[in-house]
Design a protein around this motif. Structure first.
Motif, short mmCIF file in Angstrom:
data_model
loop_
_atom_site.label_atom_id
_atom_site.label_comp_id
_atom_site.label_asym_id
_atom_site.label_seq_id
_atom_site.Cartn_x
_atom_site.Cartn_y
_atom_site.Cartn_z
N GLY A 74 -63.19 19.82 46.30
CA GLY A 74 -63.97 19.43 47.47
C GLY A 74 -65.44 19.72 47.41
O GLY A 74 -66.18 19.40 48.36
N GLY A 75 -65.93 20.31 46.32
CA GLY A 75 -67.36 20.61 46.21
C GLY A 75 -68.18 19.39 45.87
O GLY A 75 -67.66 18.38 45.36
N ARG A 76 -69.46 19.48 46.14
CA ARG A 76 -70.39 18.38 45.83
C ARG A 76 -71.51 18.91 44.96
O ARG A 76 -71.99 20.03 45.16
CB ARG A 76 -70.95 17.77 47.12
CG ARG A 76 -69.88 17.21 48.05
CD ARG A 76 -70.49 16.78 49.39
NE ARG A 76 -71.46 15.71 49.21
CZ ARG A 76 -72.32 15.32 50.16
NH1 ARG A 76 -72.34 15.93 51.34
NH2 ARG A 76 -73.16 14.33 49.93
N GLU A 120 -71.83 23.19 48.00
CA GLU A 120 -72.79 22.19 47.52
C GLU A 120 -73.68 22.84 46.49
O GLU A 120 -74.23 23.92 46.71
CB GLU A 120 -73.60 21.62 48.68
CG GLU A 120 -72.75 20.85 49.68
CD GLU A 120 -73.57 19.90 50.54
OE1 GLU A 120 -74.32 19.09 49.96
OE2 GLU A 120 -73.45 19.98 51.77
N THR A 179 -72.50 23.44 55.42
CA THR A 179 -71.72 23.90 54.28
C THR A 179 -71.55 25.40 54.33
O THR A 179 -72.39 26.13 54.88
CB THR A 179 -72.41 23.49 52.96
OG1 THR A 179 -71.55 23.79 51.87
CG2 THR A 179 -73.73 24.22 52.77
N ASP A 180 -70.47 25.90 53.74
CA ASP A 180 -70.27 27.35 53.66
C ASP A 180 -71.18 27.97 52.61
O ASP A 180 -71.78 29.03 52.84
CB ASP A 180 -68.82 27.66 53.29
CG ASP A 180 -67.83 27.27 54.37
OD1 ASP A 180 -68.13 27.49 55.55
OD2 ASP A 180 -66.75 26.74 54.02
N ALA A 191 -65.36 27.15 45.54
CA ALA A 191 -64.58 25.97 45.91
C ALA A 191 -63.08 26.27 45.83
O ALA A 191 -62.30 25.83 46.68
CB ALA A 191 -64.94 24.79 45.01
N SER A 197 -66.41 25.16 51.58
CA SER A 197 -67.20 23.97 51.30
C SER A 197 -68.42 24.40 50.47
O SER A 197 -69.13 25.34 50.82
CB SER A 197 -67.64 23.28 52.59
OG SER A 197 -68.41 24.15 53.40
#
Length: 481
Positions: free
Chosen positions: A230-232, A28, A2-3, A21, A26
């Motif tokens: 697109g984030g988690r 998280e 992840t970034d 994001a 990317s």
């Protein structure tokens, strides 16, 4: 890989996630608890269909914070904004009343009306500059020097014994003291005065909004935006070391300095580690939530329409209560902060019921249940209050730390609100969000601008990380129409 990794899904961590994001990175987010929100979580504490705010309830910064304005929060979350922002009841059915309308407020304060108007009008007229000054590092040149000068002059008056020279009535003196006491600090102090003046000016401009459905709506809106880009977000996922993110290019920590030291101990230089470990935490709160069989029977009819009530009595009484707390004592007559959201938001409780949100200040780490002291103080200004109490739920200061490890000793402000700690929060420098390790940032309420649900700690840290690590501009955050 992840970034960006973010530890903590409170308002600041989620604000940072939105920015990152939206920038196309990317992202998280890792939250130790099983629900996001931190200081903005809502839940059914006592009975089904009765929705309580666990920590924050009223949000003066929701419509004024630069981050929330850029994020177009008011387009995403419905708010109710009471015409009467806050009230300070006194014995004998009297009260100081702060309306959104400054003129109406001044009229209600009688012979102190012009004094209140002269104190607040320059801040109201320059509210954007006042907010910008208060929600940034104090070690930078203010973008609006005129607003900063007005705020500084008023702070010097109301944060020193000079505060006794402006008002001659109990109503006006108590009205300012009640809002300054939000800072959990002895009174008068410069830090408390600055906070009180900013909150007071907001009360006369954007008001003190209440989110429909509860404070959870604010963090849910941010989480939804992160996922949409697109984030988690991982809940029930405690982090024990930043080494868990060795593949990430940037790591942002929405945690207290104590937790940050534990997470990155082997990477931080000793001088900075000592600053984190020497960071001083403030006093705490004992929070009591109520279910009521009807509205609070305030002796002053107008107080019944206030979104927020400061039930502490006169200026002298509030100052004495805060002095007790600062000396390690539990006050017999505490300053009680009250929110009555279900008066305005009918989604909070079934028909015929009300919920009430209260807390009082207590020494750091206190395990004392202050329910009875809170009930007595409200009953003092609302005879018959006991008769409408159906159930109550208490969280002591120690319980608050169990709820959220960032609330050290029950300090929900993320650290003592003092001038030295506003200048070095937690380290001295123009960019205190940047930790002395490449790609590592602190973005909690223990960084400027400090406590409150405004997202600015995360916003500042994310903007720095975009520049330092990724060489990217700050993205557009508003909703597309």
């Amino acid at each position: 890989m992840t970034d960006v990794a973010i530890v903590g899904a409170g308002p600041n961590g989620l604000a940072a996630g939105v920015v990152m994001a939206r920038a196309g990175l990317s992202v998280e987010v890792f939250e130790a608890e099983h629900a996001i929100g931190g200081g903005s979580r809502s839940m059914e504490l006592l009975e089904p269909d009765h929705r309580h705010d666990v920590c924050s309830a009223v949000h003066p910064m929701a419509l004024a914070s630069p981050f929330f304005r850029d994020f177009a929060l008011s387009d995403r979350v419905p708010f109710v904004v009471p015409a009467l922002s806050y009230a300070n009841p006194l014995d004998g059915g009297r009260a100081g009343l702060a309306y959104r309308d400054l003129g109406r407020t001044a009229m209600g304060l009688g012979k102190d009306g012009q004094s209140w108007r002269r104190l607040m009008r320059p801040l109201v007229q320059h509210i954007e500059g006042v907010v910008d000054t208060g929600l940034n590092s104090f070690l930078r040149v203010p973008r609006n020097p005129v607003a900063a000068a007005f705020l500084g002059r008023a702070t010097l008056e109301q944060g020193t014994p000079l505060w006794g020279l402006r008002f001659s009535t109990e109503e006006a003196a108590a009205l300012f003291t009640g809002v300054a006491a939000h800072a959990v600090s002895p009174l008068p102090t410069l830090a408390a005065a600055g906070a009180g003046l900013t909150l007071g000016a907001l009360a006369h401009t954007v008001g003190w909004p209440i989110p429909v459905g509860g404070s959870q709506a604010l963090v849910d809106a941010m989480a939804e935006d992160i996922r949409a880009h697109g984030g988690r977000i991982h809940t029930g996922r405690p982090i024990t070391s930043v080494s868990e993110f060795d593949g990430a290019r940037a790591v942002l920590l929405d945690v207290s300095p104590r937790v940050a030291a534990d997470l990155a101990r082997d990477r931080l230089p000793q001088r900075y580690l000592s600053a984190l470990e020497g960071f001083r935490y403030g006093d705490g709160a004992c929070k009591v939530d109520f279910i009521l069989s009807g509205p609070v029977p305030w002796a002053n009819e107008e107080v019944r329409s206030a979104g927020t009530v400061h039930a502490g009595g006169s200026r002298r009484e509030v100052a004495a209560s805060e002095a007790d707390v600062a000396s390690g004592r539990h006050p017999e007559k505490p300053y009680v902060l009250v929110s009555q959201p279900s008066v305005f938001d009918f989604t909070r409780a079934p028909h015929g019921r009300q919920i009430l949100w209260t807390y009082c200040h207590v020494p750091n780490g206190s395990t004392r249940d202050m329910t009875e002291a809170i009930v007595r103080q409200i009953e003092r200004f609302a005879p018959g209050f006991r008769d409408v109490v159906v159930r109550s739920h208490v969280m002591t200061a120690a319980d608050l730390e169990q709820y959220n490890a960032n609330y050290v000793g029950g300090d929900f402000s993320g650290g003592a609100v003092t001038i030295p700690q506003l200048l070095a929060r937690p380290s001295f420098g123009p960019n205190p969000w940047r930790m002395p390790v490449d790609g590592l940032y602190l973005c909690s309420a223990s960084t400027p601008p400090g406590p409150g649900v405004h997202g600015m700690g995360g916003y500042h840290a994310a903007r720095l990380a975009l520049k330092d690590v990724f060489g990217l501009p700050v993205p557009e955050l508003g909703m597309r129409r």
